[in-house]
Write a protein that holds these residues in place. Structure first.
Motif, PDB file in Angstrom:
ATOM      1  N   LYS A 156       0.829  -1.204   0.000  1.00 58.45           N
ATOM      2  CA  LYS A 156       0.000   0.000   0.000  1.00 58.45           C
ATOM      3  C   LYS A 156       0.861   1.250   0.000  1.00 58.45           C
ATOM      4  O   LYS A 156       2.002   1.232   0.468  1.00 58.45           O
ATOM      5  N   SER A 157       0.278   2.330  -0.497  1.00 57.39           N
ATOM      6  CA  SER A 157       0.954   3.620  -0.438  1.00 57.39           C
ATOM      7  C   SER A 157       1.074   4.054   1.018  1.00 57.39           C
ATOM      8  O   SER A 157       0.453   3.468   1.915  1.00 57.39           O
ATOM      9  N   ARG A 158       1.842   5.091   1.271  1.00 55.45           N
ATOM     10  CA  ARG A 158       2.001   5.565   2.651  1.00 55.45           C
ATOM     11  C   ARG A 158       0.672   5.958   3.273  1.00 55.45           C
ATOM     12  O   ARG A 158       0.451   5.772   4.463  1.00 55.45           O
ATOM     13  N   SER A 159      -0.230   6.514   2.483  1.00 53.86           N
ATOM     14  CA  SER A 159      -1.538   6.910   3.008  1.00 53.86           C
ATOM     15  C   SER A 159      -2.431   5.698   3.263  1.00 53.86           C
ATOM     16  O   SER A 159      -3.404   5.784   4.000  1.00 53.86           O
ATOM     17  N   GLY A 160      -2.092   4.573   2.621  1.00 53.42           N
ATOM     18  CA  GLY A 160      -2.893   3.368   2.756  1.00 53.42           C
ATOM     19  C   GLY A 160      -4.122   3.344   1.867  1.00 53.42           C
ATOM     20  O   GLY A 160      -4.903   2.401   1.889  1.00 53.42           O
ATOM     21  N   LYS A 161      -4.290   4.368   1.042  1.00 56.27           N
ATOM     22  CA  LYS A 161      -5.501   4.501   0.226  1.00 56.27           C
ATOM     23  C   LYS A 161      -5.345   3.956  -1.193  1.00 56.27           C
ATOM     24  O   LYS A 161      -6.328   3.836  -1.914  1.00 56.27           O
ATOM     25  N   SER A 162      -4.126   3.647  -1.589  1.00 52.89           N
ATOM     26  CA  SER A 162      -3.906   3.144  -2.942  1.00 52.89           C
ATOM     27  C   SER A 162      -2.749   2.150  -2.935  1.00 52.89           C
ATOM     28  O   SER A 162      -2.116   1.923  -1.901  1.00 52.89           O
ATOM     29  N   CYS A 163      -2.473   1.586  -4.088  1.00 51.60           N
ATOM     30  CA  CYS A 163      -1.377   0.625  -4.221  1.00 51.60           C
ATOM     31  C   CYS A 163      -0.033   1.338  -4.118  1.00 51.60           C
ATOM     32  O   CYS A 163       0.116   2.472  -4.577  1.00 51.60           O
ATOM     33  N   ALA A 164       0.935   0.650  -3.547  1.00 48.94           N
ATOM     34  CA  ALA A 164       2.303   1.172  -3.524  1.00 48.94           C
ATOM     35  C   ALA A 164       2.840   1.232  -4.949  1.00 48.94           C
ATOM     36  O   ALA A 164       2.462   0.423  -5.800  1.00 48.94           O
ATOM     37  N   THR A 165       3.718   2.181  -5.199  1.00 52.83           N
ATOM     38  CA  THR A 165       4.366   2.283  -6.508  1.00 52.83           C
ATOM     39  C   THR A 165       5.885   2.364  -6.343  1.00 52.83           C
ATOM     40  O   THR A 165       6.584   2.861  -7.220  1.00 52.83           O
TER      41      THR A 165
END
Length: 196
Positions: free
Chosen positions: A146-155
């Motif tokens: 997950k992204s740092r915000s947890g709202k989307s996929c990590a990139t």
């Protein structure tokens, strides 16, 4: 066409870098055939590694690299960048690239290389070819990338490399040469998927 994929590590990490202590690169073609590699420790910042919150977790790795002779020790950041420049010239590199280019070419002296070589942003390339795939989103959801915000996929390079190698347990080493190798693998995958 010959490419140089590089990565750097700094004291202070990404938020407040105060000096590059590790620079690594691989010189290769678009298929991942490697012609040369370089792994350097910058001694003007070496002693700071053990006291840095981010860097100290890998201090033992750098000690092992020195003991085994698999890393070159140079005096200054400028010298490390110059070694990389001369190596790139020797192999007629056209493009110099990094995954976290906003860091490597803004926060370190690697920015000096951009006056001579064309630049490729591997992060942008991965966004255009890999991370928008349905399979990538599914892989991230299933494995907790997950992204740092947890709202989307990590990139991150770590998540993209885990995906292209189908290895959800992969963890980035965060040493410059090891990270340059995975970034090169991401480039090769992106290139194979790229449509003009």
């Amino acid at each position: 066409t010959i490419y140089c994929t590089l990565d750097s590590e700094t004291v202070g990490g990404a938020s407040a870098p105060t000096g590059m202590y590790n620079l690594g690169c691989t010189i290769h073609d678009k298929y991942g055939n490697i012609f040369a590699t370089c792994s350097m420790l910058v001694m003007e910042h070496y002693d700071e590694i053990r006291n840095d919150d981010y860097a100290k977790k890998n201090f033992h790795l750098y000690q092992e690299m020195i003991a085994s002779g698999i890393v070159t020790c140079v005096a200054t950041e400028s010298e490390a960048v110059e070694v990389l420049r001369q190596l790139a010239r020797m192999y007629n590199v056209k493009y110099i690239q990094a995954y976290n280019s906003g860091f490597d070419f803004v926060k370190t002296e690697c920015s000096d290389l951009l006056d001579e070589f064309q630049f490729v942003d591997l992060y942008l390339m991965a966004l255009q070819t890999i991370t928008h795939q349905k399979g990538y989103a599914r892989f991230c959801r299933e494995n907790g990338f997950k992204s740092r915000s947890g709202k989307s996929c990590a990139t991150s390079a770590e998540s993209v490399y885990a995906y292209i190698t189908n290895n959800p347990d992969y963890e980035e080493e965060h040493t410059a040469f090891a990270d340059a190798l995975i970034e090169m693998a991401i480039f090769v995958k992106c290139y194979s998927l790229h449509k003009k």
